[in-house]
Design a protein around this motif. Sequence first.
Motif, PDB file in Angstrom:
ATOM      1  N   LEU A  61      61.002   5.882  58.422  1.00  0.00           N
ATOM      2  CA  LEU A  61      59.752   6.614  58.594  1.00  0.00           C
ATOM      3  C   LEU A  61      59.902   8.117  58.370  1.00  0.00           C
ATOM      4  CD1 LEU A  61      56.794   6.336  59.606  1.00  0.00           C
ATOM      5  CD2 LEU A  61      57.694   6.619  61.947  1.00  0.00           C
ATOM      6  N   ARG A  62      58.949   8.700  57.671  1.00  0.00           N
ATOM      7  CA  ARG A  62      58.891  10.156  57.477  1.00  0.00           C
ATOM      8  C   ARG A  62      57.474  10.628  57.765  1.00  0.00           C
ATOM      9  NH1 ARG A  62      63.431   9.129  57.746  1.00  0.00           N
ATOM     10  NH2 ARG A  62      65.128   9.507  56.274  1.00  0.00           N
ATOM     11  N   TRP A  63      57.371  11.841  58.307  1.00  0.00           N
ATOM     12  CA  TRP A  63      56.056  12.412  58.621  1.00  0.00           C
ATOM     13  C   TRP A  63      55.861  13.697  57.829  1.00  0.00           C
ATOM     14  CZ3 TRP A  63      54.575  14.619  64.137  1.00  0.00           C
ATOM     15  CH2 TRP A  63      53.234  15.041  64.106  1.00  0.00           C
ATOM     16  N   HIS A  64      54.850  13.698  56.981  1.00  0.00           N
ATOM     17  CA  HIS A  64      54.475  14.931  56.281  1.00  0.00           C
ATOM     18  C   HIS A  64      53.639  15.772  57.219  1.00  0.00           C
ATOM     19  CE1 HIS A  64      55.859  14.569  52.176  1.00  0.00           C
ATOM     20  NE2 HIS A  64      55.702  13.268  52.315  1.00  0.00           N
ATOM     21  N   HIS A  65      54.292  16.611  57.995  1.00  0.00           N
ATOM     22  CA  HIS A  65      53.567  17.435  58.962  1.00  0.00           C
ATOM     23  C   HIS A  65      52.837  18.544  58.198  1.00  0.00           C
ATOM     24  CE1 HIS A  65      52.916  20.361  62.167  1.00  0.00           C
ATOM     25  NE2 HIS A  65      52.968  19.346  62.994  1.00  0.00           N
ATOM     26  N   PRO A  66      51.545  18.786  58.559  1.00  0.00           N
ATOM     27  CA  PRO A  66      50.749  19.763  57.795  1.00  0.00           C
ATOM     28  C   PRO A  66      51.419  21.142  57.681  1.00  0.00           C
ATOM     29  CG  PRO A  66      49.578  18.980  59.782  1.00  0.00           C
ATOM     30  CD  PRO A  66      50.759  18.097  59.567  1.00  0.00           C
ATOM     31  N   ASP A  67      52.102  21.608  58.730  1.00  0.00           N
ATOM     32  CA  ASP A  67      52.755  22.937  58.623  1.00  0.00           C
ATOM     33  C   ASP A  67      54.262  22.859  58.534  1.00  0.00           C
ATOM     34  OD1 ASP A  67      50.133  23.702  59.516  1.00  0.00           O
ATOM     35  OD2 ASP A  67      50.887  23.336  61.558  1.00  0.00           O
ATOM     36  N   ARG A  68      54.838  21.816  59.120  1.00  0.00           N
ATOM     37  CA  ARG A  68      56.294  21.833  59.253  1.00  0.00           C
ATOM     38  C   ARG A  68      57.044  21.066  58.173  1.00  0.00           C
ATOM     39  NH1 ARG A  68      58.313  20.875  65.087  1.00  0.00           N
ATOM     40  NH2 ARG A  68      56.305  20.313  65.975  1.00  0.00           N
ATOM     41  N   GLY A  69      56.290  20.540  57.224  1.00  0.00           N
ATOM     42  CA  GLY A  69      56.955  19.831  56.130  1.00  0.00           C
ATOM     43  C   GLY A  69      57.372  18.424  56.522  1.00  0.00           C
ATOM     44  N   LEU A  70      58.356  17.911  55.814  1.00  0.00           N
ATOM     45  CA  LEU A  70      58.763  16.530  56.001  1.00  0.00           C
ATOM     46  C   LEU A  70      59.637  16.390  57.251  1.00  0.00           C
ATOM     47  CD1 LEU A  70      58.393  13.883  54.390  1.00  0.00           C
ATOM     48  CD2 LEU A  70      60.657  14.285  53.436  1.00  0.00           C
ATOM     49  N   LEU A  71      59.172  15.612  58.211  1.00  0.00           N
ATOM     50  CA  LEU A  71      59.937  15.446  59.460  1.00  0.00           C
ATOM     51  C   LEU A  71      60.616  14.088  59.511  1.00  0.00           C
ATOM     52  CD1 LEU A  71      57.480  16.898  62.167  1.00  0.00           C
ATOM     53  CD2 LEU A  71      59.324  18.070  60.925  1.00  0.00           C
ATOM     54  N   ARG A  72      61.864  14.103  59.990  1.00  0.00           N
ATOM     55  CA  ARG A  72      62.587  12.850  60.196  1.00  0.00           C
ATOM     56  C   ARG A  72      62.234  12.296  61.573  1.00  0.00           C
ATOM     57  NH1 ARG A  72      68.076  11.711  58.119  1.00  0.00           N
ATOM     58  NH2 ARG A  72      69.083  13.417  59.221  1.00  0.00           N
ATOM     59  N   PRO A  73      62.465  11.017  61.781  1.00  0.00           N
ATOM     60  CA  PRO A  73      62.015  10.388  63.024  1.00  0.00           C
ATOM     61  C   PRO A  73      62.561  11.042  64.302  1.00  0.00           C
ATOM     62  CG  PRO A  73      63.078   8.782  61.567  1.00  0.00           C
ATOM     63  CD  PRO A  73      62.989  10.035  60.816  1.00  0.00           C
ATOM     64  N   ASP A  74      63.763  11.574  64.246  1.00  0.00           N
ATOM     65  CA  ASP A  74      64.328  12.175  65.457  1.00  0.00           C
ATOM     66  C   ASP A  74      63.422  13.270  66.021  1.00  0.00           C
ATOM     67  OD1 ASP A  74      66.403  10.516  64.982  1.00  0.00           O
ATOM     68  OD2 ASP A  74      67.733  12.059  64.128  1.00  0.00           O
ATOM     69  N   ALA A  75      62.636  13.920  65.140  1.00  0.00           N
ATOM     70  CA  ALA A  75      61.786  15.028  65.564  1.00  0.00           C
ATOM     71  C   ALA A  75      60.536  14.573  66.331  1.00  0.00           C
ATOM     72  CB  ALA A  75      61.381  15.856  64.353  1.00  0.00           C
ATOM     73  N   PHE A  76      60.182  13.298  66.223  1.00  0.00           N
ATOM     74  CA  PHE A  76      58.924  12.889  66.854  1.00  0.00           C
ATOM     75  C   PHE A  76      58.931  11.507  67.508  1.00  0.00           C
ATOM     76  CE2 PHE A  76      58.711  11.857  62.335  1.00  0.00           C
ATOM     77  CZ  PHE A  76      58.282  10.552  62.338  1.00  0.00           C
ATOM     78  N   LEU A  77      60.010  10.731  67.297  1.00  0.00           N
ATOM     79  CA  LEU A  77      60.005   9.367  67.841  1.00  0.00           C
ATOM     80  C   LEU A  77      59.978   9.342  69.370  1.00  0.00           C
ATOM     81  CD1 LEU A  77      62.276   6.890  65.872  1.00  0.00           C
ATOM     82  CD2 LEU A  77      59.785   6.925  66.109  1.00  0.00           C
ATOM     83  N   GLY A  78      60.703  10.273  69.989  1.00  0.00           N
ATOM     84  CA  GLY A  78      60.739  10.328  71.458  1.00  0.00           C
ATOM     85  C   GLY A  78      59.338  10.479  72.016  1.00  0.00           C
ATOM     86  N   LEU A  79      58.621  11.419  71.458  1.00  0.00           N
ATOM     87  CA  LEU A  79      57.260  11.688  71.888  1.00  0.00           C
ATOM     88  C   LEU A  79      56.346  10.496  71.586  1.00  0.00           C
ATOM     89  CD1 LEU A  79      56.125  14.193  73.178  1.00  0.00           C
ATOM     90  CD2 LEU A  79      55.285  14.899  70.945  1.00  0.00           C
ATOM     91  N   ALA A  80      56.568   9.886  70.429  1.00  0.00           N
ATOM     92  CA  ALA A  80      55.763   8.721  70.045  1.00  0.00           C
ATOM     93  C   ALA A  80      55.966   7.581  71.041  1.00  0.00           C
ATOM     94  CB  ALA A  80      56.131   8.271  68.639  1.00  0.00           C
ATOM     95  N   GLU A  81      57.190   7.469  71.557  1.00  0.00           N
ATOM     96  CA  GLU A  81      57.457   6.394  72.501  1.00  0.00           C
ATOM     97  C   GLU A  81      56.850   6.703  73.863  1.00  0.00           C
ATOM     98  OE1 GLU A  81      61.574   5.097  72.231  1.00  0.00           O
ATOM     99  OE2 GLU A  81      60.991   4.045  70.396  1.00  0.00           O
TER     100      GLU A  81
END
Length: 278
Positions: A61-81
Amino acid sequence: AKSLGGGTWRFFSADMASHASKAAQLESELRSAVKRHEFELHYQPFVDLRTNRVVGAEALLRWHHPDRGLLRPDAFLGLAEESGLIMAINEWVLREACRQGAAWQRAGLGALRVAVNLSPIQFQRQKVGELVRDVLLESGLQPDLLELELTEGILISHDEQVITEMESLRSLGVSLSVDDFGTGYSSLNYIRNFPLHRLKIDSSFVRDLAHGPRALAIVRTIIDLGHILNLQVLAEGVEEEAQLAVLQAEGCDEVQGYYFSRPIPPDAFVEWLLAREA
Ligand code: C2E
Ligand code: CA
Ligand code: CA
Ligand code: CA
């Protein structure tokens, strides 16, 4: 400062407040990311060591964040869980990966296995079996071309719900692999009790292969254990020729890692695949 009782004091500093508000912002962005189609899957190949052929790929999974560019899962999976958003996200991942797998098969790219990561929380809150059945039907993907990667944390659970869902996945004919094998729990009981197909040796063991005999002993043991139990064994995180040579000599079935390819967008993956097989 705020008393938590029992003589424990916790200080809420400006730093922590700003950390909390950043997390809150990220959570609200994450919430709209699904609707705004900001997620994308990158694919990393699995290579069969006996035939040297590409036999599948893991969807990452990759997230094209509107300001922060391409994010890897480590940057948001914790919060998603924590927020429970992981359910909707993983559902999207499953749909998208199955759609892609079916499209590749129709395009004549051969029988590529597509692997998807599941989260423990899905097993607690979702009827995973029903979800997978629906997604397979809607995508037309052959069940044996879908692989679900499970963590040991899911598999050691004695939860009725988990056992029921695993049975239902078994009856669908999808394959099940144990991700990051060897890093979670030392219990081997679950390997006996669940209908598994593959162990994925954690990249930390592969990385240490060059640093003395201990990692080699562990890797060898995992490969033997897997084969004795009739499981396939894949090694993750292969970056160097030397690691590949050891894994090959030890009889490892499949490998995955930067040595072959980083996870890349689907179009680049197909290009890479065609160039390699040409
Ligand atoms: P994982 O399932 O263990 O995935 C392998 C990770 O190792 C990926 O990181 C991959 O890019 C990285 N990797 C692959 N080959 C090499 C290598 O040769 N060297 C090194 N140093 N790293 C390598 P990524 O994509 O950042 O994903 C991190 C983790 O996030 C994954 O670890 C997985 O646990 C989780 N994840 C990724 N996609 C999903 C998803 O769709 N759903 C869920 N629930 N979790 C996901
Ligand atoms: Ca994985
Ligand atoms: Ca892994
Ligand atoms: Ca990992």
